[in-house]
Design an enzyme around this catalytic site. Structure first.
Site, PDB file in Angstrom:
ATOM      1  N   LYS A  90       3.505   1.422  -3.849  1.00  0.00           N
ATOM      2  CA  LYS A  90       2.876   0.748  -4.995  1.00  0.00           C
ATOM      3  C   LYS A  90       3.674   0.872  -6.305  1.00  0.00           C
ATOM      4  CE  LYS A  90      -1.899   0.969  -3.328  1.00  0.00           C
ATOM      5  NZ  LYS A  90      -3.291   1.283  -3.677  1.00  0.00           N
TER       6      LYS A  90
ATOM      7  N   GLY B 188     -17.471   1.322  -0.930  1.00  0.00           N
ATOM      8  CA  GLY B 188     -16.044   1.015  -1.070  1.00  0.00           C
ATOM      9  C   GLY B 188     -15.631  -0.290  -0.397  1.00  0.00           C
TER      10      GLY B 188
ATOM     11  N   SER C 242       0.861  -1.180   0.000  1.00  0.00           N
ATOM     12  CA  SER C 242       0.000   0.000   0.000  1.00  0.00           C
ATOM     13  C   SER C 242       0.899   1.231   0.000  1.00  0.00           C
ATOM     14  CB  SER C 242      -0.959  -0.055   1.188  1.00  0.00           C
ATOM     15  OG  SER C 242      -2.014   0.853   0.972  1.00  0.00           O
TER      16      SER C 242
ATOM     17  N   ASN D 242      -0.167  -3.515  -6.264  1.00  0.00           N
ATOM     18  CA  ASN D 242      -0.609  -3.564  -4.860  1.00  0.00           C
ATOM     19  C   ASN D 242      -0.690  -4.988  -4.341  1.00  0.00           C
ATOM     20  OD1 ASN D 242      -2.931  -4.429  -6.165  1.00  0.00           O
ATOM     21  ND2 ASN D 242      -4.262  -3.537  -4.615  1.00  0.00           N
TER      22      ASN D 242
ATOM     23  N   ALA E 221      -8.202  11.512 -10.170  1.00  0.00           N
ATOM     24  CA  ALA E 221      -7.202  11.006 -11.117  1.00  0.00           C
ATOM     25  C   ALA E 221      -5.953  10.513 -10.382  1.00  0.00           C
ATOM     26  CB  ALA E 221      -6.843  12.092 -12.121  1.00  0.00           C
ATOM     27  N   GLY E 222      -6.130  10.006  -9.159  1.00  0.00           N
ATOM     28  CA  GLY E 222      -5.001   9.448  -8.414  1.00  0.00           C
ATOM     29  C   GLY E 222      -4.850   7.960  -8.720  1.00  0.00           C
ATOM     30  N   GLY E 223      -4.188   7.243  -7.800  1.00  0.00           N
ATOM     31  CA  GLY E 223      -3.917   5.825  -8.018  1.00  0.00           C
ATOM     32  C   GLY E 223      -5.177   4.984  -8.160  1.00  0.00           C
ATOM     33  N   ALA E 224      -6.175   5.249  -7.320  1.00  0.00           N
ATOM     34  CA  ALA E 224      -7.415   4.459  -7.380  1.00  0.00           C
ATOM     35  C   ALA E 224      -8.124   4.703  -8.702  1.00  0.00           C
ATOM     36  CB  ALA E 224      -8.317   4.815  -6.199  1.00  0.00           C
TER      37      ALA E 224
ATOM     38  N   ASP F 251      -6.519  -3.369  -7.293  1.00  0.00           N
ATOM     39  CA  ASP F 251      -7.403  -2.234  -6.974  1.00  0.00           C
ATOM     40  C   ASP F 251      -8.552  -2.164  -7.991  1.00  0.00           C
ATOM     41  OD1 ASP F 251      -6.334  -1.049  -4.670  1.00  0.00           O
ATOM     42  OD2 ASP F 251      -4.886   0.139  -5.796  1.00  0.00           O
TER      43      ASP F 251
HETATM   44  P1  NDP Z   1      -4.437   9.905  -4.488  1.00  0.00           P
HETATM   45  O1  NDP Z   1      -3.893  10.803  -3.445  1.00  0.00           O
HETATM   46  O2  NDP Z   1      -3.532   9.248  -5.479  1.00  0.00           O
HETATM   47  O3  NDP Z   1      -5.543  10.732  -5.350  1.00  0.00           O
HETATM   48  C1  NDP Z   1      -6.529  11.488  -4.731  1.00  0.00           C
HETATM   49  C2  NDP Z   1      -7.460  12.106  -5.769  1.00  0.00           C
HETATM   50  O4  NDP Z   1      -8.502  12.787  -5.070  1.00  0.00           O
HETATM   51  C3  NDP Z   1      -6.793  13.126  -6.684  1.00  0.00           C
HETATM   52  O5  NDP Z   1      -7.323  13.004  -7.981  1.00  0.00           O
HETATM   53  C4  NDP Z   1      -7.208  14.465  -6.061  1.00  0.00           C
HETATM   54  O6  NDP Z   1      -7.349  15.493  -7.005  1.00  0.00           O
HETATM   55  C5  NDP Z   1      -8.593  14.115  -5.570  1.00  0.00           C
HETATM   56  N1  NDP Z   1      -9.034  15.019  -4.499  1.00  0.00           N
HETATM   57  C6  NDP Z   1      -8.662  14.985  -3.195  1.00  0.00           C
HETATM   58  N2  NDP Z   1      -9.275  15.976  -2.527  1.00  0.00           N
HETATM   59  C7  NDP Z   1     -10.049  16.650  -3.430  1.00  0.00           C
HETATM   60  C8  NDP Z   1     -10.926  17.769  -3.346  1.00  0.00           C
HETATM   61  N3  NDP Z   1     -11.168  18.395  -2.184  1.00  0.00           N
HETATM   62  N4  NDP Z   1     -11.573  18.159  -4.467  1.00  0.00           N
HETATM   63  C9  NDP Z   1     -11.366  17.533  -5.653  1.00  0.00           C
HETATM   64  N5  NDP Z   1     -10.527  16.467  -5.792  1.00  0.00           N
HETATM   65  C10 NDP Z   1      -9.893  16.036  -4.688  1.00  0.00           C
HETATM   66  O7  NDP Z   1      -5.287   8.812  -3.699  1.00  0.00           O
HETATM   67  P2  NDP Z   1      -5.686   7.338  -4.169  1.00  0.00           P
HETATM   68  O8  NDP Z   1      -6.201   7.399  -5.555  1.00  0.00           O
HETATM   69  O9  NDP Z   1      -4.600   6.398  -3.836  1.00  0.00           O
HETATM   70  O10 NDP Z   1      -6.877   7.024  -3.155  1.00  0.00           O
HETATM   71  C11 NDP Z   1      -8.116   7.701  -3.241  1.00  0.00           C
HETATM   72  C12 NDP Z   1      -9.078   7.075  -2.260  1.00  0.00           C
HETATM   73  O11 NDP Z   1      -9.348   5.734  -2.670  1.00  0.00           O
HETATM   74  C13 NDP Z   1      -8.547   6.986  -0.827  1.00  0.00           C
HETATM   75  O12 NDP Z   1      -9.489   7.580   0.027  1.00  0.00           O
HETATM   76  C14 NDP Z   1      -8.466   5.499  -0.535  1.00  0.00           C
HETATM   77  O13 NDP Z   1      -8.903   5.215   0.773  1.00  0.00           O
HETATM   78  C15 NDP Z   1      -9.439   4.919  -1.535  1.00  0.00           C
HETATM   79  N6  NDP Z   1      -9.089   3.553  -1.919  1.00  0.00           N
HETATM   80  C16 NDP Z   1     -10.002   2.584  -1.664  1.00  0.00           C
HETATM   81  C17 NDP Z   1      -9.743   1.295  -1.987  1.00  0.00           C
HETATM   82  C18 NDP Z   1     -10.761   0.250  -1.684  1.00  0.00           C
HETATM   83  O14 NDP Z   1     -10.447  -0.926  -1.819  1.00  0.00           O
HETATM   84  N7  NDP Z   1     -11.967   0.600  -1.314  1.00  0.00           N
HETATM   85  C19 NDP Z   1      -8.469   0.906  -2.635  1.00  0.00           C
HETATM   86  C20 NDP Z   1      -7.591   2.022  -2.922  1.00  0.00           C
HETATM   87  C21 NDP Z   1      -7.902   3.297  -2.549  1.00  0.00           C
HETATM   88  P3  NDP Z   1      -6.081  16.362  -7.549  1.00  0.00           P
HETATM   89  O15 NDP Z   1      -5.377  15.461  -8.533  1.00  0.00           O
HETATM   90  O16 NDP Z   1      -6.725  17.529  -8.212  1.00  0.00           O
HETATM   91  O17 NDP Z   1      -5.268  16.710  -6.346  1.00  0.00           O
END
Ligand code: NDP
Length: 283
Positions: free
Chosen positions: A71, A248, A67, A92, A131-134, A107
């Site tokens: 990753k 989730g 995690s 992962n 647009a993050g990892g998930a 994931d």
């Molecule tokens: P990242 O940090 O890689 O990405 C976070 C994303 O959220 C970015 O695109 C960011 O936008 C956006 N974001 C955060 N805050 C805001 C806001 N206030 N307004 C608009 N956009 C926002 O995180 P991950 O992708 O790794 O994880 C995201 C979520 O997924 C986590 O909460 C995690 O717990 C969950 N998750 C759940 C899993 C499951 O099995 N259920 C597995 C993996 C993850 P920007 O690019 O503009 O900053």
């Protein structure tokens, strides 16, 4: 009677890792399967990741999850990548196949298994918030499974465009990026909307993605990746407008199912696994 006190070893390398509940879900599954197997959370600093992987290899671990923040970095220490992990560029779940460490990304596959319980993604129009990892894993797997289009909605344009380009380059789905400004209006022809941001994660439980809820129509599938709390404010609002919702926990459980299948070659009981998580989150 032949005695055997050698447990099958699996676990998770991350930091911080103390609050990661996967261990409870996986060990509940192992117990229900009657397997002498363990899943151990290991708090591994970035500088120690190589040693941790070499240690797991030396001790014959059957595999491990990675995690945050490992990753991407773990790819340097394993032998091979499964096709979608290669596209996503993140691992992962690592499987020890006869001494070779293979990197998978469960994931997106976990999300997809959860999504398929409510809708077949083939030919569907899918909107992914974030647009993050998930998001990256979900967008690629959903597109590879036959979705007609993937729309990435994100605040940071560079990150949003990068995921969109990845989908366009590696899948046959149409890919579009929409900058996230103000409240996002869900297109009338969308079939599925996914919150793949971290908005709504404990302790920010009242926070919601900026979406114009008047554009949520009855029957739309609305999914959230947030596992804690399982029923997010976003899902509650969508449900109130007649959407079919997906939490989730489903993604988390199905990731675990896939991991256990890959490590043991056996099928765990997803209900037992979900039950273990529900007990933790007080559902
Ligand atoms: P990242 O940090 O890689 O990405 C976070 C994303 O959220 C970015 O695109 C960011 O936008 C956006 N974001 C955060 N805050 C805001 C806001 N206030 N307004 C608009 N956009 C926002 O995180 P991950 O992708 O790794 O994880 C995201 C979520 O997924 C986590 O909460 C995690 O717990 C969950 N998750 C759940 C899993 C499951 O099995 N259920 C597995 C993996 C993850 P920007 O690019 O503009 O900053």
């Amino acid at each position: 009677m032949e005695l055997n006190f050698l447990s099958l070893l699996t676990g998770c390398f991350a930091t911080p890792v103390a609050e990661n509940p996967t261990v409870a879900m996986v060990e509940a599954a192992y117990r229900a399967m009657g397997l002498d197997a363990r899943y151990i959370n290991c708090d591994v600093a970035p500088a120690d990741l190589g040693d941790a992987v070499r240690g797991a290899r030396a001790m014959g671990w059957r595999g491990f999850n990675c995690s945050l923040p490992h990753k991407v970095a773990v790819i340097d220490f394993i032998d091979d990548l499964a096709p979608s992990a290669e596209i996503i560029g993140a691992v992962n779940c690592v499987i020890n196949k006869d001494g070779r460490l293979i990197g998978e990304n469960t994931d997106g596959k976990g999300f997809l298994a959860s999504l398929k319980t409510v809708i077949d993604p083939v030919g569907k129009r899918v909107v992914v918030l974030g647009a993050g990892g998930a998001s990256r894993a979900i967008a690629i797997e959903t597109a590879l499974s036959g979705a007609a289009s993937i729309t990435i909605v994100n605040r940071d344009a560079a990150r949003g465009k990068a995921v969109t380009q990845l989908v366009a380059a590696h899948t046959s789905a149409a890919a579009e990026f929409v900058p996230w400004q103000g409240k996002y209006a869900i297109p009338e022809d969308a079939d599925v909307v996914i919150n793949a941001t971290s908005i709504g994660l404990f302790p920010g439980v009242d926070d919601m993605p900026a979406v114009a809820f008047s554009t949520v129509r009855p029957g739309l599938v609305v999914a959230d990746v947030i596992p804690n709390p399982p029923r997010t404010a976003f899902l509650k609002q969508a449900e109130a407008r007649g959407a079919r919702t997906l939490d989730g926990l489903g993604m988390l459980v199905n990731q675990g199912v896939i991991g256990i299948r890959l490590w043991t070659g056996r099928e765990p009981d997803a209900k037992v696994m979900r039950g273990a998580l529900e007990a933790i989150f007080g559902v």
